[in-house]
Scaffold this motif. Structure first.
Motif, short mmCIF file in Angstrom:
data_model
loop_
_atom_site.label_atom_id
_atom_site.label_comp_id
_atom_site.label_asym_id
_atom_site.label_seq_id
_atom_site.Cartn_x
_atom_site.Cartn_y
_atom_site.Cartn_z
N THR A 119 0.86 -1.28 -0.09
CA THR A 119 -0.02 0.07 0.01
C THR A 119 0.88 1.14 0.06
O THR A 119 1.97 1.29 0.51
CB THR A 119 -0.76 0.09 1.11
N ASP A 157 -6.73 2.80 -2.02
CA ASP A 157 -5.36 2.52 -1.89
C ASP A 157 -5.65 0.86 -1.57
O ASP A 157 -6.58 0.41 -1.16
CB ASP A 157 -4.57 2.96 -0.85
N GLN A 194 0.12 5.84 -0.40
CA GLN A 194 -0.71 7.02 -0.51
C GLN A 194 0.15 8.03 -1.48
O GLN A 194 0.15 9.32 -1.09
CB GLN A 194 -1.34 7.85 0.65
#
Lengths: 286, 595, 96
Positions: free
Chosen positions: B314, B366, B316
């Motif tokens: 993951t 995400d 961002q």
């Protein structure tokens, strides 16, 4: 036959006098009028280039988009609203170079979209560079001593990719070209009409084309014969005009998709889900 | 790192194995069991981008009340391979348990205060089937027994999971039973208050977004497979017949985004989703949508980059990309839902905004809340208002010049009337060149002429004017915690959730902390500035290296957030990390400052 | 030889914002087209197309055309190739 004036735009084409694209435009208007397709049922998408300015010169719905990308736009339009007659008009740089990947897949999947390529073997708008169909030895701005690059043969390549309708016309014979466009529109699935459309400013091949051209029907070419089509597509000193290959046996992409999913078309089915559908959807998440 | 046992209200379970061992399936069975016991769940998928071997794990945090993240440590570790044991044993909480098969796993450095649950899982599995994979089901049964769950429910869920494989269905249930009975000798490790009458719904953000989109009228979806966005196309194709969705599998992301724009242009609600790498390919088309003023909903399910990065991890990190994507200035909206439930509602909002303002709306999900993790969703309202903006079926006199429809009419709010192809008499040509109100090129023979210069300026302003009106519809960040705080944690998208789980711990320690959860990240409303200025002190928490959101706030409002907790190792934020970081900050310990 | 209505030709020229100009020498008409692309000058000194026509009653009969690349470089164009362009000017020539 509908009145040709129905398709008149108030914008004057800015193509050079003698530009082949005028002939393609005339043939297209004639084809639509003959098939009695009202302007609001027709959607014309184009890319970037002199020939891609065409949508502004004919009064139908149009989309003047990105270089090489009118086909996926057209594909999306046709899936969303299959009631439209969806046509792509663009140049050889746009469709045989940057956009060729989309042409190959559109042909393979047999989308019911009609591609008219105004082929002048040059990049005209950007002033005279080699295009994917420029011949070996051709002198252009990017090949001042003659091109050393082997040209693409779009017709035979697409025949190999599984295209179900392949034709070639000439802007200097707009009558025949109109007939070819009509047949393309009536065809079941993807249709390519390669329209030789010479550029008087950068690469004037009018005389050459007139010398080499002949009609495929005059030599009794059988368009259902793929092997014969392949041979004719690879002739070097002759340019055959007409339908090279055609089959109506394969279902179009839309026929297959809409037979699987029978509810109404995406453009008209903009609704919430029913209670039943909601329950069905949530079942896997509980 | 060992954490304290945190009472009887929630539990964390981690299943560790190798790829191909069916741990995902086992995890989902467990998640279903918990959800049907009235528990809230939040899961995390520690998978890898391969088909066999390696190390994969499935983590479930379940609670009697809402849980938001992985929780604290591990209460029950089921280690099916040596690697699983080695990787996770030190995270097991005091009072917890490690379940393993001693024939496959050699324990070492066994943590103090943790129960040792040795079980011959493979041997038990082979009692019921030739294939040792059934040891997963044995383990589930065993775990169920340790947690005091009702076997009837366990058997039912397992039976459902194997409903399509009747030959192994019965033996799986029996294998689970054997594991369940084996657990009796160990007693109960942890029992929550189970409510078998309450069935909770769980979803991850990919599915929630897909469902929300279709509920809002989306019937065209285009895709090219890419982790972690693929679950959306899987869901769409699985439900295509049921809901009348046309799914188009493009030859590349460029075909995908252009066909989506075409479908939208023709009047469908159309959407496409991908991850960072695919989104990079969509750049030119997004500018096209903005220039032709065609509504577009496009989704980036973010993963760790740059470039190919880590497909199953993951991040961002794509905020900067979507803020700047495609050349020159044009209007856009960027929304980053914080949870699967939020993603469900965001889909409908995105379509309404895209059609009302005729521009691209970019949705950022995400891996952490998408393919990576299920969460409980509640109160899903499927009755979305479908607002399609200024679509006209007939032109008024000022909208037509006798030939063309005035598609790019200059208006007060920047939004022009829109006609759908097929409507009689309203023909127009959508343009990517700069154009006048009638869609005629300003770029060729008219370029540089006074009227063209003037019209260009007006069209540019018209498009950008939409942002003023759009900004008024953007949501303010939600405040979680007390109104007044000594430190305010600023987050966007999914980072909000682990912070929610960290805050109660901080409050228990008497610290006055709250959080500001942004979901609508662009455009930002002007009054965001005062919210930030009112805070006593700010700390930015996000999952990327350069603090992209903090820098956006700096750029837009001149607000300089100095403190930060930035995570960029590919793993999700653990609430314990937030607790430690905030504590260290408030105690004046050295913390990394933002440049 | 192809012909268009003289009035239609003049309408066309007048609405071209200077791309087309017409010189009248008695019965002879010289229609010049100069593409307004600056970049043409990179390759050629010029690229003016000159179309020669004769005024006969209300018509202009086109009989010759050339491409002038500047300097002493002149290329004859086939009148045939102008037909589609002329069809746009005067739809009497339109494809039926």
């Amino acid at each position: 036959m509908l009145n040709l004036k129905l398709y008149d735009s108030d914008v004057r084409p800015d193509w050079c006098p003698g530009c082949g694209d005028f002939g393609v435009l005339a043939a297209l208007k004639n084809a639509l009028a003959t098939l009695e397709l009202p302007p609001d049922r027709v959607q014309i998408s184009s890319g970037i280039g002199c020939s891609s300015n065409l949508p502004g010169y004919i009064k139908t719905y149009g989309h003047h988009g990105l270089h090489g990308r009118p086909l996926p736009i057209a594909i999306g339009i046709k899936i969303a609203n299959p009631n439209l007659v969806v046509i792509v008009t663009a140049g050889d740089g746009d469709e045989y170079g940057i956009g060729f990947n989309h042409v190959v897949h559109a042909a393979r999947r047999n989308h019911d979209v009609k591609l008219i390529v105004m082929n002048n073997e040059i990049y005209g708008l950007t002033t005279g560079q080699l295009s994917p169909t420029s011949k070996s030895g051709q002198r252009t701005k990017t090949s001042p001593d003659g091109s050393i690059i082997y040209p693409l043969n779009p017709l035979s390549t697409l025949l190999g990719a599984g295209a179900t309708f392949i034709a070639r016309g000439f802007s200097g014979d707009p009558k025949q070209l109109s007939m070819l466009i009509q047949e393309a529109i009536k065809h079941r699935g993807f249709a390519l009409v390669d329209a030789i459309s010479p550029c008087v400013t950068w690469h004037d091949i009018y005389d050459e084309v007139r010398r080499k051209m002949y009609k495929l029907e005059d030599v009794k070419h059988d368009p259902s014969d793929a092997v014969a089509a392949y041979h004719r597509m690879n002739e070097s000193e002759k340019i055959g005009l007409g339908i090279y290959y055609r089959t109506e046996e394969r279902p179009s992409f839309e026929e297959l998709m809409h037979s699987e999913i029978t509810s109404s078309i995406p453009a008209e089915n903009v609704k919430n889900l029913t209670k039943d559908q909601i329950a069905q959807a949530l079942a896997q998440f509980q | 790192m060992q954490n304290e046992y945190n009472g009887n209200q929630d539990v964390t379970v981690r299943l560790g194995a190798a790829a191909g061992d069916g741990i995902q399936s086992a995890g989902e069975i467990l998640m279903k069991i918990f959800s049907r016991s009235g528990l809230y769940v939040s899961t995390y998928n520690g998978n890898q981008s391969l088909i066999r071997g390696g190390h994969v794990w499935f983590h479930i945090h379940a609670g009697e009340t809402r849980v938001y993240s992985l929780g604290y440590g591990i209460d029950h570790l089921v280690a099916l391979t040596q690697l699983a044991y080695d990787e996770h044993f030190s995270s097991v909480n005091q009072g917890g348990a490690i379940i393993y098969d001693p024939s496959a796993v050699k324990q070492h450095d066994f943590p103090a205060g943790v129960k040792k649950i040795e079980a011959p899982l493979t041997k038990m599995a082979l009692n019921h089937d030739k294939r040792p994979i059934m040891k997963n089901t044995v383990a589930i049964g065993l775990l169920g027994g340790l947690m005091g769950l009702d076997f009837g429910l366990i058997g039912r869920v397992i039976g459902e999971q194997f409903a399509r494989k009747p030959d192994v269905q019965k033996s799986n249930v029996e294998a689970a039973k054997e594991g369940y009975e084996y657990a009796e000798q160990f007693g109960i490790t942890k029992r929550l208050r189970y409510d078998y009458g309450t069935k909770r719904t769980f979803m991850h953000a990919d599915y929630a977004l897909a469902l929300g989109a279709v509920a809002a009228g989306c019937r065209f979806y285009a895709a090219y497979p890419m982790s972690p966005a693929s679950p959306i196309v899987h869901w769409m194709t699985a439900n295509a017949k049921k809901f009348g969705i046309r799914v188009f599998l493009g030859e590349d992301e460029i075909a995908v985004v252009n066909s989506t724009i075409g479908a939208s242009f023709a009047g469908a609600r159309a959407m496409c989703a991908t991850s960072g790498g695919g989104f990079s390919l969509m750049q030119e088309a997004i500018g096209q949508a903005a220039m032709t003023e065609t509504p577009l909903v496009v989704v980036d399910v973010m993963r760790a980059g740059p470039s190919t990065g880590l497909p199953t991890k993951t991040s961002q990190g794509d905020l900067n990309m979507v803020l700047g994507i495609s050349h020159d200035d044009f209007p856009r909206a960027i929304i980053a839902p914080k949870s699967p439930e939020d993603a469900f509602y965001t889909a409908g909002r995105a379509f309404n905004l895209a059609e009302k303002y005729q521009l691209p709306v970019i949705v950022l999900l995400d891996f952490a809340i998408g393919d990576g993790g299920y969460a409980t969703v509640e109160n899903l309202n499927f009755d979305f208002a479908i607002e399609r903006g200024k679509i006209v079926r007939e032109a008024t006199q000022d909208m037509h010049n006798g030939v063309w429809f005035r598609r790019y009419m200059l208006t007060e709010d920047g939004v022009s009337p829109r006609a759908l192809p097929g409507t009689p008499g309203l023909m127009y040509v959508a343009k990517t060149d700069e154009h006048d109100e009638w869609g005629h090129d300003l770029s060729d023979v008219l370029a540089g002429l006074k009227e063209a210069v003037n019209m260009r300026e007006k069209q540019h302003e018209k498009r950008m004017r939409k942002m003023e009106y759009l900004a008024k519809e953007m949501r303010l960040p939600e405040v979680f915690g007390p109104e007044k705080a000594d430190l305010t944690l600023v987050s966007w998208g999914s980072s909000a959730l682990p912070i929610r789980e960290a805050l109660p711990k901080l409050w228990d320690k008497g610290l006055r902390v709250n959080s500001l959860e942004f979901t609508d990240v662009y455009p930002l409303r002007a009054d965001v500035r005062s919210l930030l200025m009112e805070a006593h002190d700010l700390m930015d928490i996000e999952v990327n290296y350069t603090a992209q959101f903090a820098k956006l706030l700096r750029r837009e409002f001149g607000v300089f957030i100095e403190k930060s907790y930035l995570k960029y190792d590919g793993e999700p934020i653990y609430p314990a990390e937030v607790v430690k970081h905030v504590e260290d900050t408030l105690q004046g310990k050295e913390v990394k400052q933002l440049a | 030889m192809i012909r268009v209505h003289y009035s239609k030709l003049m309408d066309f020229v007048c609405s071209s914002r200077g791309a087309y100009t017409v010189e009248e020498k008695g019965e002879q008409l010289i229609i010049s087209f100069s593409p307004q692309l600056e970049s043409v000058k990179e390759h050629y000194e010029d690229a003016t197309i000159r179309v020669y026509a004769k005024k006969v009653d209300e018509y202009a009969e086109v009989y010759d055309a050339e491409m002038d690349y500047g300097g002493k470089s002149l290329r004859k164009m086939s009148v045939d190739s102008l037909t589609p362009w002329l069809m746009t000017i005067d739809e009497e020539n339109a494809l039926v």
